[in-house]
Design an enzyme around this catalytic site. Structure first.
Site: not given
Length: 182
Positions: A7, A67, A139
């Protein structure tokens, strides 16, 4: 198969590592890479690059999942996030990993069941899917969710490959209750 989920962020980049064996996902590790917000941008990008290379060396994943992040509120923030994401992608390919990318909407849909899920919902589902004692940080949960999304996508594609069905084939019930494929 070992999957490293990422992420990306300039201040905090989440990571999550899972193993997929016989269709089951198993938690390996998760955490964050933090950069010093007072450091010059090149140093922060180097911190991300170095941290991801260390993770790749330590966990030896076969694939990385990143992502795709969209930020539209502040153009400066969007630019900085894009540079962080570029550093992440460069580090992963430098480590010899193939990189898959999914949007936040795709990840939330795969993990929670709808694309408008909030952070807490993602954290709770990651906890449940990986049988963790507590939800990971936001996260790290997003990174684990990205890895889980790829595991689910890979599982579906493998199943379709073994049935000989073309991608996008849909199952339909006939009038007599039999299953047919379109």
């Amino acid at each position: 198969m070992r999957i490293l989920g990422i992420d990306p962020g300039l201040r905090v980049t989440g990571y999550g590592v899972i193993d997929v064996e016989a269709g089951q996902q198993h938690y390996v590790a998760s955490g964050v890479i933090k950069t010093d917000s007072d450091a010059p941008l090149p140093h922060r990008l180097h911190t991300l690059f170095k941290g991801l290379n260390e993770l790749a060396e330590l966990y030896k994943p076969q694939v990385a999942v990143v992502e795709i992040v969209f930020v539209n509120v502040n153009p400066q923030s969007t630019l900085l996030l894009g540079q962080a994401r570029g550093s992440v992608l460069t580090a992963l390919t430098h480590a010899g990993l193939s990189v898959m990318e999914y949007t936040a909407l795709q990840i939330k849909q795969a993990i929670v069941g709808h694309g408008k899920a909030n952070k807490e919902q993602v954290q709770e589902m990651v906890k449940r899917l990986l049988k963790l004692p507590a939800p990971p940080s936001a996260d790290a949960a997003d990174a684990l969710a990205a890895a889980l999304t790829h595991a689910q996508s890979s599982k579906m594609l493998n199943a379709m490959a073994h049935t000989g069905l073309p991608a996008g084939a849909r199952r339909a019930r006939t009038r007599k209750g039999r299953t047919s494929w379109r």
